[in-house]
Design a protein around this motif. Structure first.
Motif, PDB file in Angstrom:
ATOM      1  N   TYR A  99       3.461  -5.102  19.916  1.00 43.83           N
ATOM      2  CA  TYR A  99       2.801  -4.339  18.851  1.00 43.83           C
ATOM      3  C   TYR A  99       2.124  -5.278  17.864  1.00 43.83           C
ATOM      4  O   TYR A  99       2.537  -6.425  17.689  1.00 43.83           O
ATOM      5  N   LEU A 100       1.089  -4.758  17.199  1.00 44.97           N
ATOM      6  CA  LEU A 100       0.404  -5.544  16.175  1.00 44.97           C
ATOM      7  C   LEU A 100       1.146  -5.389  14.844  1.00 44.97           C
ATOM      8  O   LEU A 100       1.524  -4.283  14.473  1.00 44.97           O
ATOM      9  N   GLY A 101       1.340  -6.493  14.152  1.00 42.15           N
ATOM     10  CA  GLY A 101       1.941  -6.441  12.812  1.00 42.15           C
ATOM     11  C   GLY A 101       0.834  -6.231  11.798  1.00 42.15           C
ATOM     12  O   GLY A 101       0.381  -7.153  11.144  1.00 42.15           O
ATOM     13  N   ARG A 102       0.392  -4.976  11.704  1.00 41.88           N
ATOM     14  CA  ARG A 102      -0.846  -4.712  10.963  1.00 41.88           C
ATOM     15  C   ARG A 102      -0.803  -5.164   9.509  1.00 41.88           C
ATOM     16  O   ARG A 102      -1.764  -5.732   8.997  1.00 41.88           O
ATOM     17  N   LEU A 103       0.293  -4.918   8.817  1.00 41.63           N
ATOM     18  CA  LEU A 103       0.306  -5.264   7.388  1.00 41.63           C
ATOM     19  C   LEU A 103       0.081  -6.763   7.191  1.00 41.63           C
ATOM     20  O   LEU A 103      -0.618  -7.181   6.274  1.00 41.63           O
ATOM     21  N   GLU A 104       0.660  -7.556   8.084  1.00 42.48           N
ATOM     22  CA  GLU A 104       0.472  -9.011   7.994  1.00 42.48           C
ATOM     23  C   GLU A 104      -0.940  -9.422   8.411  1.00 42.48           C
ATOM     24  O   GLU A 104      -1.523 -10.340   7.853  1.00 42.48           O
ATOM     25  N   ILE A 105      -1.474  -8.740   9.419  1.00 44.49           N
ATOM     26  CA  ILE A 105      -2.848  -9.042   9.844  1.00 44.49           C
ATOM     27  C   ILE A 105      -3.812  -8.766   8.687  1.00 44.49           C
ATOM     28  O   ILE A 105      -4.697  -9.569   8.381  1.00 44.49           O
ATOM     29  N   TYR A 106      -3.629  -7.634   8.028  1.00 38.07           N
ATOM     30  CA  TYR A 106      -4.529  -7.268   6.930  1.00 38.07           C
ATOM     31  C   TYR A 106      -4.412  -8.270   5.783  1.00 38.07           C
ATOM     32  O   TYR A 106      -5.390  -8.633   5.147  1.00 38.07           O
ATOM     33  N   ARG A 107      -3.201  -8.691   5.540  1.00 33.76           N
ATOM     34  CA  ARG A 107      -2.988  -9.669   4.495  1.00 33.76           C
ATOM     35  C   ARG A 107      -3.742 -10.968   4.819  1.00 33.76           C
ATOM     36  O   ARG A 107      -4.423 -11.554   3.987  1.00 33.76           O
ATOM     37  N   TYR A 108      -3.624 -11.376   6.081  1.00 40.37           N
ATOM     38  CA  TYR A 108      -4.311 -12.593   6.505  1.00 40.37           C
ATOM     39  C   TYR A 108      -5.828 -12.426   6.393  1.00 40.37           C
ATOM     40  O   TYR A 108      -6.538 -13.313   5.908  1.00 40.37           O
ATOM     41  N   TYR A 109      -6.316 -11.278   6.817  1.00 42.88           N
ATOM     42  CA  TYR A 109      -7.759 -10.984   6.748  1.00 42.88           C
ATOM     43  C   TYR A 109      -8.258 -11.079   5.298  1.00 42.88           C
ATOM     44  O   TYR A 109      -9.267 -11.736   5.024  1.00 42.88           O
ATOM     45  N   ARG A 110      -7.538 -10.454   4.373  1.00 43.42           N
ATOM     46  CA  ARG A 110      -7.933 -10.493   2.954  1.00 43.42           C
ATOM     47  C   ARG A 110      -7.960 -11.918   2.433  1.00 43.42           C
ATOM     48  O   ARG A 110      -8.798 -12.292   1.624  1.00 43.42           O
ATOM     49  N   THR A 111      -7.012 -12.733   2.898  1.00 44.06           N
ATOM     50  CA  THR A 111      -6.879 -14.094   2.395  1.00 44.06           C
ATOM     51  C   THR A 111      -7.925 -15.024   2.987  1.00 44.06           C
ATOM     52  O   THR A 111      -8.523 -15.834   2.296  1.00 44.06           O
ATOM     53  N   ALA A 112      -8.139 -14.889   4.299  1.00 42.17           N
ATOM     54  CA  ALA A 112      -8.947 -15.888   4.995  1.00 42.17           C
ATOM     55  C   ALA A 112     -10.441 -15.621   4.892  1.00 42.17           C
ATOM     56  O   ALA A 112     -11.235 -16.545   4.944  1.00 42.17           O
ATOM     57  N   PHE A 113     -10.846 -14.372   4.738  1.00 42.44           N
ATOM     58  CA  PHE A 113     -12.260 -14.067   4.869  1.00 42.44           C
ATOM     59  C   PHE A 113     -12.919 -13.580   3.581  1.00 42.44           C
ATOM     60  O   PHE A 113     -14.042 -13.089   3.603  1.00 42.44           O
ATOM     61  N   ASN A 175      -4.905   6.808   8.304  1.00 39.51           N
ATOM     62  CA  ASN A 175      -6.291   6.635   7.853  1.00 39.51           C
ATOM     63  C   ASN A 175      -6.538   5.212   7.361  1.00 39.51           C
ATOM     64  O   ASN A 175      -7.589   4.616   7.633  1.00 39.51           O
ATOM     65  N   TYR A 176      -5.551   4.713   6.634  1.00 35.02           N
ATOM     66  CA  TYR A 176      -5.695   3.354   6.104  1.00 35.02           C
ATOM     67  C   TYR A 176      -5.817   2.330   7.242  1.00 35.02           C
ATOM     68  O   TYR A 176      -6.701   1.470   7.235  1.00 35.02           O
ATOM     69  N   PHE A 177      -4.935   2.448   8.238  1.00 35.96           N
ATOM     70  CA  PHE A 177      -4.982   1.534   9.383  1.00 35.96           C
ATOM     71  C   PHE A 177      -6.354   1.605  10.063  1.00 35.96           C
ATOM     72  O   PHE A 177      -6.934   0.597  10.442  1.00 35.96           O
ATOM     73  N   LYS A 178      -6.859   2.830  10.210  1.00 36.04           N
ATOM     74  CA  LYS A 178      -8.120   3.012  10.905  1.00 36.04           C
ATOM     75  C   LYS A 178      -9.261   2.321  10.157  1.00 36.04           C
ATOM     76  O   LYS A 178     -10.085   1.612  10.747  1.00 36.04           O
ATOM     77  N   ILE A 179      -9.275   2.519   8.841  1.00 35.95           N
ATOM     78  CA  ILE A 179     -10.335   1.911   8.032  1.00 35.95           C
ATOM     79  C   ILE A 179     -10.252   0.384   8.090  1.00 35.95           C
ATOM     80  O   ILE A 179     -11.261  -0.306   8.287  1.00 35.95           O
ATOM     81  N   MET A 180      -9.045  -0.150   7.948  1.00 34.89           N
ATOM     82  CA  MET A 180      -8.900  -1.606   7.975  1.00 34.89           C
ATOM     83  C   MET A 180      -9.272  -2.174   9.354  1.00 34.89           C
ATOM     84  O   MET A 180      -9.932  -3.210   9.434  1.00 34.89           O
ATOM     85  N   ASP A 181      -8.852  -1.494  10.404  1.00 32.80           N
ATOM     86  CA  ASP A 181      -9.212  -1.956  11.758  1.00 32.80           C
ATOM     87  C   ASP A 181     -10.734  -1.978  11.928  1.00 32.80           C
ATOM     88  O   ASP A 181     -11.293  -2.894  12.534  1.00 32.80           O
ATOM     89  N   GLU A 182     -11.396  -0.962  11.372  1.00 33.18           N
ATOM     90  CA  GLU A 182     -12.857  -0.906  11.470  1.00 33.18           C
ATOM     91  C   GLU A 182     -13.506  -2.054  10.701  1.00 33.18           C
ATOM     92  O   GLU A 182     -14.415  -2.717  11.209  1.00 33.18           O
ATOM     93  N   LEU A 183     -13.013  -2.301   9.486  1.00 33.06           N
ATOM     94  CA  LEU A 183     -13.557  -3.409   8.693  1.00 33.06           C
ATOM     95  C   LEU A 183     -13.439  -4.717   9.468  1.00 33.06           C
ATOM     96  O   LEU A 183     -14.379  -5.516   9.521  1.00 33.06           O
ATOM     97  N   ILE A 184     -12.284  -4.914  10.067  1.00 29.42           N
ATOM     98  CA  ILE A 184     -12.017  -6.173  10.764  1.00 29.42           C
ATOM     99  C   ILE A 184     -12.891  -6.307  12.019  1.00 29.42           C
ATOM    100  O   ILE A 184     -13.514  -7.342  12.244  1.00 29.42           O
TER     101      ILE A 184
END
Ligand SMILES: [Zn+2]
Length: 309
Positions: A99-113, A175-184
């Motif tokens: 499984y994807l650890g989405r909360l951590e992925i999003y955190r990394y995305y916000r930090t790195a990009f 909905n939140y997961f969907k939006i973040m996945d789309e942004l990424i």
């Protein structure tokens, strides 16, 4: 204060682990450990033994890490080894089933990009405005008092609060997961690739256990509100976590911490049935607590105290 744990989450090292919100580097970790010098920092096994025998003294403390993050292994472990200290590591399991650890992925995305968190909020709010959720979000925001939301976290900015309000109270997780996945994916990034850098692997968890650290439960999928799940679902959360850790370790887990501090009396019964000996909360609010509610202090609070000194 009574005996308690110190709770750590994110670490950074200016190489593969970036400094996201609340992350500390090796130097700051050392400073916190020095700052705790007036206390008696126990090895995890010693703490466990004293706790089960009801022998903990007020200034006994222990070090704990939640979520099985790779940055903890890369940055914090060498410091512990230098100091010949062992800690508790509370690991959740669904990551190891692919499984994807989405909360951590999003955190990394916000930090790195993004240059900073405000730049991310700009992008997120703009994207939302163009989405089908816009009317509903605006209607909800009109009736909300953002300043009052999460008032107890006085370090949150207005946009921190607005973002969390929209995420938790308006959009909801799906909905939140969907939006973040789309942004990424719109940024041409791959969720699986981002995910792969963030977690300890099973061999590293085994190594920790082999070196005398204590590996404990933290649920299967890390739900944010476990207490609102049915008893049956809660039971599955802890059983699957229990079997996963028992399978990779040579011992069975007998310690735990509550993900997002969420539990009820049924959770505690489930832990009891699994033979768990002690558990930790994510704060130190309770004056009276049982063996599954040992208090912990968030390292962010210690960092604040350190900066005031
Ligand atoms: Zn957690």
């Amino acid at each position: 204060m009574t005996a308690h744990g110190i709770m750590f989450h994110h670490f950074c090292n200016y190489k593969n682990h970036l400094r996201g919100q609340g992350a500390i580097d090796q130097n700051e970790f050392e400073k916190i450990l020095d700052f705790l010098g007036d206390f008696n920092i126990l090895d995890a096994n010693k703490w466990l033994e004293k706790a089960t025998n009801n022998e903990l003294e007020d200034n006994d403390i222990c070090i704990t890490f939640d979520d099985g993050l790779r940055c903890q292994y890369d940055v914090a472990l060498p410091v512990l080894e230098k100091r010949k200290l062992t800690a508790f590591w509370f690991v959740y399991s669904n990551i190891y089933d692919g499984y994807l650890g989405r909360l951590e992925i999003y955190r990394y995305y916000r930090t790195a990009f993004f240059r900073d968190i405000e730049e991310f909020y700009d992008k997120f709010f703009n994207y939302l405005e163009l989405s089908k959720h816009n009317d509903f979000v605006n209607k909800c925001l009109k009736n909300a008092n953002i300043e009052d939301h999460l008032k107890e976290f006085n370090f949150y900015s207005y946009n921190d609060k607005k973002f969390r309000f929209i995420r938790d109270k308006i959009l909801g997780q799906d909905n939140y997961f969907k939006i973040m996945d789309e942004l990424i994916t719109n940024d041409n990034l791959d969720l699986n690739k981002l995910n792969s850098h963030l977690w300890m692997d099973e061999r590293q968890i085994q190594e920790l256990s082999f070196k005398g650290h204590v590996i404990g439960l933290h649920s299967y999928s890390h739900p944010t509100e476990l207490a609102s799940m049915s008893t049956k679902k809660q039971k599955l959360e802890y059983e699957k976590n229990f079997y996963h850790l028992s399978n990779i370790l040579s011992t069975i887990p007998i310690t735990m911490s509550h993900p997002c501090n969420s539990y009820n009396k049924y959770t505690l019964e489930i832990l009891d049935n699994l033979g768990v000996k002690i558990g930790f909360r994510s704060n130190s609010q309770l004056e009276k607590f049982n063996k599954y509610e040992f208090p912990r202090i968030d390292h962010a609070i210690l960092m604040k105290e350190l900066q005031l000194k």
